[in-house]
Scaffold this active site. Structure first.
Site, PDB file in Angstrom:
ATOM      1  N   LEU A 236      68.205 -15.190  26.108  1.00 31.31           N
ATOM      2  CA  LEU A 236      67.893 -16.445  26.361  1.00 31.31           C
ATOM      3  C   LEU A 236      67.148 -17.154  25.147  1.00 31.31           C
ATOM      4  CD1 LEU A 236      66.703 -16.447  30.133  1.00 31.31           C
ATOM      5  CD2 LEU A 236      68.720 -17.815  29.245  1.00 31.31           C
TER       6      LEU A 236
ATOM      7  N   SER B  56      64.156  -8.058  42.901  1.00 30.39           N
ATOM      8  CA  SER B  56      63.294  -9.036  42.479  1.00 30.39           C
ATOM      9  C   SER B  56      62.203  -9.333  43.300  1.00 30.39           C
ATOM     10  CB  SER B  56      64.356 -10.444  42.714  1.00 30.39           C
ATOM     11  OG  SER B  56      63.593 -11.415  42.621  1.00 30.39           O
TER      12      SER B  56
ATOM     13  N   ARG C 117      51.947  -8.265  39.653  1.00 31.28           N
ATOM     14  CA  ARG C 117      52.584  -7.030  39.454  1.00 31.28           C
ATOM     15  C   ARG C 117      51.700  -5.812  38.939  1.00 31.28           C
ATOM     16  NH1 ARG C 117      57.883  -9.259  36.366  1.00 31.28           N
ATOM     17  NH2 ARG C 117      58.787 -10.427  37.948  1.00 31.28           N
TER      18      ARG C 117
ATOM     19  N   GLU D   5      60.357 -12.031  24.424  1.00 36.17           N
ATOM     20  CA  GLU D   5      59.926 -10.904  24.692  1.00 36.17           C
ATOM     21  C   GLU D   5      59.575 -10.024  23.304  1.00 36.17           C
ATOM     22  OE1 GLU D   5      60.108  -6.935  27.597  1.00 36.17           O
ATOM     23  OE2 GLU D   5      61.806  -8.390  27.578  1.00 36.17           O
TER      24      GLU D   5
ATOM     25  N   LEU E  62      61.772 -15.824  31.745  1.00 33.21           N
ATOM     26  CA  LEU E  62      62.794 -16.690  31.408  1.00 33.21           C
ATOM     27  C   LEU E  62      62.245 -17.985  30.826  1.00 33.21           C
ATOM     28  CD1 LEU E  62      64.996 -16.292  34.540  1.00 33.21           C
ATOM     29  CD2 LEU E  62      65.256 -14.955  32.210  1.00 33.21           C
TER      30      LEU E  62
END
Length: 645
Positions: free
Chosen positions: A43, A284, A337, A432, A448
């Site tokens: 991306l 996901s 997370r 990243e 993203l």
């Protein structure tokens, strides 16, 4: 080394606008006189290459896959964040900025994060114009769902294929420029060295993965868009080919490596089945919108399930512990997370894990199916459920999924300033590959967002500032001695590897490195464990260079040689990650030092001593790296103990 972040002065909300006006420009007729190399076509790389070519620059884009469509960006499932506030639920640019700063445990730059939140609203418009099939509400408006670390719905998605659809959009823009002759696309080509002369980036040296030919490419600027280094752990959710080689070789030429120990552990992955596995599969984070995470309340119940004496559907509500909902009532299953991962580890360490290995928890959709109906859940997550069933041979509509944390994303990366330039002039890092926007923990659906923000909306402005300074004549031909020397360095290392002729396969070294990193620098770390890991990696490196077995020759398709080159860099990176984790005597985000935690087991930061970016400077082979510090200044948010309760 003095680190100049180049964060602009002025109010937070005006920094990026003011900065753009202050940047030097290259007029349209001069843009065609500049050559830019983009390494990586995910991306960040595809969007950057397409955007720069559209502006008129001559771009060479390269990837080691056979097509840009195979970039690891395609694997992203759940969505992409943007502060559109379509749900009218209180979202805003500042709230996205604040959630990102807080989610990263106050270890990222305010200026960079606010710019990311600002341009997020443009990304969605760009992608819709490209035809990305985002999910829509009944009335036709774009749909949103929630992700961890936020109390609003700001995540745009295309079922469980968001990364794939976004990459196809960027790939279409890239393909248009290839057809126009403005982008030269080199596939099956891997960068193996950076060429620096007179203190500036001059180009790169590559290896053709089909023929083995070593080649040089000259340019005015080089953009590294090569993703993260999660495969240092061997088992991760990353594609098998994902590696750190391009960034690490740049590091050896003066590009500082920032916060390398900041690794993200994703809480919802399919658990490890055995020693034979070569990678892990992500489920996901979007599933936590409707799935409830739980384990049995007692060890005895968990043991019965592990032995097959009872099924999860047999357990009554009062026999289940929905531990995230219990501990974090405000956020429930949508905690960030790092928090969800540590809690999963904790209940499994207590003996309440539910797989045969004892390393799994349940993600249960029974309540959502009863509430909304199976068809609604199928519409949201159908392809994810199908993937899970094919891998595990269990129907998640009828029995809860089993999940466990695994290595996913790396927040650390090459140090860059506000313009995304590394400490080597003319060398940029996007997506990243850089460290800039996520601090110690990345919020879901922000990868993203950052990759496309850097490629579509940041680098097209900032690269011109550098190019206008050096001028089009300041380019080194590939016949120059600097390129010949770089080619010789690459050739010498390859010949040295092939000459070892040891007995141990490359994958064995990679697997051993991964176990060391996971055991001592994974979900939790201690000074004792990290010190032990330092010695283990040193021994592993010595064994690698004396006993690795690489079959085949250099001038041919040789995947054994490819892997060996990457693993050699992973071993050196692993050693630096250990040093970085040892240096940071605090817990923050994904970096959890067991010695530093609150009474109820949360990460305990030390803002007085560690509110800085740790940027490591290469000092030579087998020499300790030098630590440089960029102090983080917080003018718009208050440093507080992070709480999701």
């Amino acid at each position: 080394m003095e680190l100049k972040s180049k964060i602009p002065e002025g109010p937070l909300a005006e920094k990026w606008t003011r900065h753009k006006f202050g940047l030097k420009l290259v007029n349209p007729s001069n843009k065609r006189k500049y050559d830019i190399i983009v390494v990586g076509t995910g991306l960040a790389g595809a969007s950057a290459a397409a955007s720069l070519a559209e502006l008129g620059y001559n771009v060479t884009a390269l990837c080691f896959q056979d097509s840009p469509r195979r970039a690891h960006s395609i694997a992203a499932q759940g969505g992409i964040n943007a502060a559109k506030n379509y749900q009218n639920d209180g979202d805003s640019v500042f709230r996205l900025f604040y959630d990102t700063i807080k989610g990263g445990d106050y270890r990222s730059r305010e200026g960079n994060v606010h710019r990311l939140a600002e341009v997020s609203v443009n990304i969605i418009d760009q992608c819709v114009a490209q035809g990305v099939p985002f999910a829509r509400e009944y009335g036709g408006l774009l749909a949103n769902r929630s992700f961890g670390g936020a109390q609003v719905s700001r995540t745009f998605y295309a079922r469980g294929q968001t990364g794939q659809q976004l990459l196809l959009g960027a790939y279409s823009a890239l393909s248009r420029q290839v057809a126009n002759g403005k982008v030269k696309l080199l596939t099956r080509t891997e960068m193996l060295d950076l060429v620096v002369e007179d203190g500036k980036t001059r180009g790169i040296v590559t290896r053709n993965l089909i023929t083995g030919k070593i080649e040089s490419h000259s340019a005015h600027a080089v953009l590294l868009c090569t993703g993260g280094y999660g495969n240092v752990f061997y088992l991760s959710t990353n594609a098998m080919g994902s590696n750190v080689t391009a960034a690490w070789r740049a590091h050896k030429h003066g590009a500082l490596m920032a916060n390398p120990c900041f690794t993200q552990i994703h809480p919802t992955c399919i658990p490890v089945k055995g020693d034979y596995q070569s990678k892990l599969t992500l489920m996901s984070e979007s599933l936590r919108n409707d799935g409830r995470v739980w384990v049995p309340k007692t060890k005895e119940l968990a043991n019965q399930i592990r032995k097959g004496e009872r099924k999860p559907t047999d357990l009554k509500e009062d026999e289940r512990d929905y531990y995230l909902e219990r501990r974090y009532p405000s956020f429930g299953n949508l905690v960030p997370r790092d928090v969800a991962s540590r809690n999963a580890k904790a209940v499994c360490d207590e003996g309440r894990g539910v797989s045969k290995t004892g390393l799994a928890v349940y993600l249960d959709f029974a309540d959502a199916i009863n509430r909304d109906g199976r068809k609604t859940i199928e519409a949201k997550y159908g392809n994810l459920f199908e993937m899970y069933e094919k891998i595990v041979d269990n129907n998640p509509y009828e029995t809860p999924m089993m999940i466990y944390p695994a290595v996913h994303y790396t927040m650390g990366g090459l140090w860059v300033d506000y313009n995304l330039m590394t400490t080597v002039p003319g060398l940029y890092a996007l997506g990243e590959a850089n460290f800039s926007d996520h601090g110690a923990n990345r919020l879901g659906a922000s990868a993203l967002m950052q990759g496309l923000a850097d490629g579509y909306f940041v680098i097209p402005y900032t690269v011109g500032d550098y190019l206008a300074t050096i001028g089009p004549a300041d380019k080194l031909p590939v016949t120059a001695p600097a390129f010949r020397e770089a080619e010789q360095r690459v050739t010498t290392v390859i010949e040295k590897m092939l000459a070892i002729k040891g007995t141990k396969p490359v994958d064995d070294f990679h697997r051993e490195l991964g176990l060391i990193m996971w055991d001592y620098c994974g979900m939790s770390r201690t000074a004792e464990g990290l010190t032990k890991a330092r010695g283990l990696i040193k021994d592993l490196k010595a064994e690698f260079w004396s006993n690795v077995r690489i079959t085949g020759e250099s001038e041919e398709l040789n995947q054994s040689l490819e892997a060996a080159s990457r693993v050699a860099d992973f071993i050196e990176l692993g050693a630096l990650m250990i040093e970085d984790a040892l240096n940071r005597d605090e817990s923050c985000g994904g970096h959890f030092r067991e010695e530093y935690q609150t009474p109820d087991g949360e990460a305990l930061r030390d803002d007085a001593d560690f509110a800085y970016v740790a940027a490591w400077e290469y000092q030579g082979d087998n020499q300790p790296e030098k630590l440089n510090k960029e102090t983080l200044e917080f003018e718009n948010v208050k440093l507080t103990q992070r709480s999701y309760k």
